[in-house]
Motif scaffolding. Sequence first.
Motif, PDB file in Angstrom:
ATOM      1  N   SER A 131      40.298 -59.969-129.340  1.00  0.00           N
ATOM      2  CA  SER A 131      40.028 -59.332-130.622  1.00  0.00           C
ATOM      3  C   SER A 131      39.608 -57.886-130.511  1.00  0.00           C
ATOM      4  O   SER A 131      39.880 -57.093-131.379  1.00  0.00           O
ATOM      5  CB  SER A 131      38.960 -60.111-131.383  1.00  0.00           C
ATOM      6  N   GLY A 132      38.912 -57.507-129.459  1.00  0.00           N
ATOM      7  CA  GLY A 132      38.451 -56.132-129.387  1.00  0.00           C
ATOM      8  C   GLY A 132      38.686 -55.547-128.024  1.00  0.00           C
ATOM      9  O   GLY A 132      39.202 -54.455-127.888  1.00  0.00           O
ATOM     10  N   GLY A 133      38.277 -56.264-127.004  1.00  0.00           N
ATOM     11  CA  GLY A 133      38.443 -55.783-125.639  1.00  0.00           C
ATOM     12  C   GLY A 133      37.619 -54.551-125.375  1.00  0.00           C
ATOM     13  O   GLY A 133      36.910 -54.049-126.233  1.00  0.00           O
ATOM     14  N   LEU A 134      37.681 -54.051-124.171  1.00  0.00           N
ATOM     15  CA  LEU A 134      36.971 -52.831-123.826  1.00  0.00           C
ATOM     16  C   LEU A 134      37.647 -51.646-124.476  1.00  0.00           C
ATOM     17  O   LEU A 134      38.854 -51.508-124.445  1.00  0.00           O
ATOM     18  CB  LEU A 134      36.936 -52.635-122.305  1.00  0.00           C
TER      19      LEU A 134
ATOM     20  N   ALA B  89      30.254 -48.069-121.255  1.00  0.00           N
ATOM     21  CA  ALA B  89      29.432 -48.769-120.270  1.00  0.00           C
ATOM     22  C   ALA B  89      28.742 -49.974-120.903  1.00  0.00           C
ATOM     23  O   ALA B  89      28.709 -51.063-120.322  1.00  0.00           O
ATOM     24  CB  ALA B  89      28.401 -47.813-119.676  1.00  0.00           C
ATOM     25  N   LEU B  90      28.231 -49.806-122.103  1.00  0.00           N
ATOM     26  CA  LEU B  90      27.550 -50.900-122.794  1.00  0.00           C
ATOM     27  C   LEU B  90      28.542 -51.990-123.208  1.00  0.00           C
ATOM     28  O   LEU B  90      28.244 -53.185-123.113  1.00  0.00           O
ATOM     29  CB  LEU B  90      26.797 -50.362-124.000  1.00  0.00           C
ATOM     30  N   GLU B  91      29.728 -51.595-123.639  1.00  0.00           N
ATOM     31  CA  GLU B  91      30.773 -52.576-123.959  1.00  0.00           C
ATOM     32  C   GLU B  91      31.134 -53.398-122.727  1.00  0.00           C
ATOM     33  O   GLU B  91      31.360 -54.608-122.812  1.00  0.00           O
ATOM     34  CB  GLU B  91      32.017 -51.883-124.500  1.00  0.00           C
ATOM     35  N   ALA B  92      31.194 -52.754-121.573  1.00  0.00           N
ATOM     36  CA  ALA B  92      31.505 -53.467-120.325  1.00  0.00           C
ATOM     37  C   ALA B  92      30.406 -54.466-119.992  1.00  0.00           C
ATOM     38  O   ALA B  92      30.684 -55.573-119.522  1.00  0.00           O
ATOM     39  CB  ALA B  92      31.698 -52.480-119.175  1.00  0.00           C
ATOM     40  N   GLU B  93      29.156 -54.106-120.242  1.00  0.00           N
ATOM     41  CA  GLU B  93      28.057 -55.041-120.010  1.00  0.00           C
ATOM     42  C   GLU B  93      28.215 -56.266-120.896  1.00  0.00           C
ATOM     43  O   GLU B  93      28.088 -57.399-120.445  1.00  0.00           O
ATOM     44  CB  GLU B  93      26.700 -54.366-120.245  1.00  0.00           C
ATOM     45  N   PHE B  94      28.516 -56.044-122.175  1.00  0.00           N
ATOM     46  CA  PHE B  94      28.722 -57.167-123.084  1.00  0.00           C
ATOM     47  C   PHE B  94      29.886 -58.045-122.632  1.00  0.00           C
ATOM     48  O   PHE B  94      29.768 -59.275-122.583  1.00  0.00           O
ATOM     49  CB  PHE B  94      28.974 -56.669-124.515  1.00  0.00           C
TER      50      PHE B  94
ATOM     51  N   GLY C  97      27.155 -58.002-130.735  1.00  0.00           N
ATOM     52  CA  GLY C  97      26.722 -58.375-129.393  1.00  0.00           C
ATOM     53  C   GLY C  97      26.369 -57.163-128.554  1.00  0.00           C
ATOM     54  O   GLY C  97      25.397 -57.171-127.797  1.00  0.00           O
ATOM     55  N   VAL C  98      27.137 -56.087-128.692  1.00  0.00           N
ATOM     56  CA  VAL C  98      26.853 -54.850-127.972  1.00  0.00           C
ATOM     57  C   VAL C  98      25.546 -54.258-128.481  1.00  0.00           C
ATOM     58  O   VAL C  98      24.693 -53.832-127.706  1.00  0.00           O
ATOM     59  CB  VAL C  98      28.020 -53.844-128.118  1.00  0.00           C
ATOM     60  N   THR C  99      25.351 -54.262-129.791  1.00  0.00           N
ATOM     61  CA  THR C  99      24.124 -53.742-130.390  1.00  0.00           C
ATOM     62  C   THR C  99      22.916 -54.543-129.922  1.00  0.00           C
ATOM     63  O   THR C  99      21.865 -53.981-129.613  1.00  0.00           O
ATOM     64  CB  THR C  99      24.223 -53.779-131.929  1.00  0.00           C
ATOM     65  N   ALA C 100      23.055 -55.864-129.832  1.00  0.00           N
ATOM     66  CA  ALA C 100      21.943 -56.729-129.431  1.00  0.00           C
ATOM     67  C   ALA C 100      21.493 -56.463-127.999  1.00  0.00           C
ATOM     68  O   ALA C 100      20.347 -56.746-127.654  1.00  0.00           O
ATOM     69  CB  ALA C 100      22.335 -58.196-129.592  1.00  0.00           C
ATOM     70  N   LEU C 101      22.367 -55.900-127.174  1.00  0.00           N
ATOM     71  CA  LEU C 101      21.978 -55.593-125.797  1.00  0.00           C
ATOM     72  C   LEU C 101      20.896 -54.523-125.720  1.00  0.00           C
ATOM     73  O   LEU C 101      20.298 -54.314-124.664  1.00  0.00           O
ATOM     74  CB  LEU C 101      23.196 -55.147-124.977  1.00  0.00           C
ATOM     75  N   ASP C 102      20.667 -53.827-126.828  1.00  0.00           N
ATOM     76  CA  ASP C 102      19.564 -52.865-126.923  1.00  0.00           C
ATOM     77  C   ASP C 102      19.573 -51.842-125.787  1.00  0.00           C
ATOM     78  O   ASP C 102      18.573 -51.616-125.130  1.00  0.00           O
ATOM     79  CB  ASP C 102      18.239 -53.617-126.971  1.00  0.00           C
ATOM     80  N   GLY C 103      20.746 -51.267-125.531  1.00  0.00           N
ATOM     81  CA  GLY C 103      20.855 -50.257-124.482  1.00  0.00           C
ATOM     82  C   GLY C 103      21.246 -50.814-123.133  1.00  0.00           C
ATOM     83  O   GLY C 103      21.717 -50.086-122.273  1.00  0.00           O
ATOM     84  N   GLY C 104      21.054 -52.108-122.920  1.00  0.00           N
ATOM     85  CA  GLY C 104      21.439 -52.755-121.666  1.00  0.00           C
ATOM     86  C   GLY C 104      20.898 -52.049-120.437  1.00  0.00           C
ATOM     87  O   GLY C 104      19.900 -51.332-120.498  1.00  0.00           O
ATOM     88  N   LEU C 105      21.546 -52.253-119.310  1.00  0.00           N
ATOM     89  CA  LEU C 105      21.131 -51.594-118.071  1.00  0.00           C
ATOM     90  C   LEU C 105      21.407 -50.098-118.121  1.00  0.00           C
ATOM     91  O   LEU C 105      20.685 -49.306-117.519  1.00  0.00           O
ATOM     92  CB  LEU C 105      21.843 -52.227-116.872  1.00  0.00           C
ATOM     93  N   ILE C 106      22.448 -49.706-118.845  1.00  0.00           N
ATOM     94  CA  ILE C 106      22.773 -48.280-118.963  1.00  0.00           C
ATOM     95  C   ILE C 106      21.625 -47.541-119.635  1.00  0.00           C
ATOM     96  O   ILE C 106      21.305 -46.409-119.297  1.00  0.00           O
ATOM     97  CB  ILE C 106      24.111 -48.056-119.706  1.00  0.00           C
ATOM     98  N   GLY C 107      20.950 -48.184-120.578  1.00  0.00           N
ATOM     99  CA  GLY C 107      19.836 -47.571-121.286  1.00  0.00           C
ATOM    100  C   GLY C 107      18.570 -47.477-120.460  1.00  0.00           C
ATOM    101  O   GLY C 107      17.666 -46.709-120.776  1.00  0.00           O
TER     102      GLY C 107
ATOM    103  N   GLY D  22      33.205 -57.133-135.527  1.00  0.00           N
ATOM    104  CA  GLY D  22      32.365 -58.258-135.845  1.00  0.00           C
ATOM    105  C   GLY D  22      31.352 -58.641-134.794  1.00  0.00           C
ATOM    106  O   GLY D  22      30.452 -57.885-134.479  1.00  0.00           O
ATOM    107  N   ALA D  23      31.525 -59.849-134.244  1.00  0.00           N
ATOM    108  CA  ALA D  23      30.557 -60.406-133.295  1.00  0.00           C
ATOM    109  C   ALA D  23      30.452 -59.574-132.025  1.00  0.00           C
ATOM    110  O   ALA D  23      29.372 -59.421-131.475  1.00  0.00           O
ATOM    111  CB  ALA D  23      30.939 -61.843-132.952  1.00  0.00           C
ATOM    112  N   ALA D  24      31.561 -59.024-131.556  1.00  0.00           N
ATOM    113  CA  ALA D  24      31.512 -58.211-130.341  1.00  0.00           C
ATOM    114  C   ALA D  24      30.665 -56.973-130.575  1.00  0.00           C
ATOM    115  O   ALA D  24      29.836 -56.605-129.742  1.00  0.00           O
ATOM    116  CB  ALA D  24      32.915 -57.822-129.893  1.00  0.00           C
ATOM    117  N   SER D  25      30.834 -56.330-131.726  1.00  0.00           N
ATOM    118  CA  SER D  25      30.047 -55.147-132.053  1.00  0.00           C
ATOM    119  C   SER D  25      28.568 -55.504-132.175  1.00  0.00           C
ATOM    120  O   SER D  25      27.711 -54.787-131.670  1.00  0.00           O
ATOM    121  CB  SER D  25      30.564 -54.541-133.356  1.00  0.00           C
TER     122      SER D  25
END
Length: 138
Positions: free
Chosen positions: A24-27, A65-70, A39-49, A34-37
Amino acid sequence: MNAMRTLSKLAVPLLLLPFAGCLSGGLGGGGGFGAASAGVTALDGGLIGQNEATRAWPSQARSRALEAEFQALQFGLPGQPVAWAADGFSGEVVPTQLYRVGSQDCRGYSHTFKGTAQPTKTVGTACKTAEGYWKPVA
């Protein structure tokens, strides 16, 4: 015999269902859907942040980078890197095997960043929330 044909017709779509989100979205799929977006937001910056060196990176590189983490957390196979690149920066995210802590699914992951300085590797853990989103844990 008819039951076997019906079962085989249903089996292929059901086997592909877990991969539907990948399609549906991919990198780099234009910001995600939707859910992928979410999901990326929920990572709250992830390791990149959490990495000091990446704070000055262009927003496109940070987003990729954050999309790849998700993608790695949500769909990645243990030990298989999810690569990304944008604006002269790149990296790869490698997830570990899923495991449970109480009622939560968790997994470790590493993110190697490559940019203007030496490659930097950051390691972390994320668990799924009750809403089904990955959230980094301390």
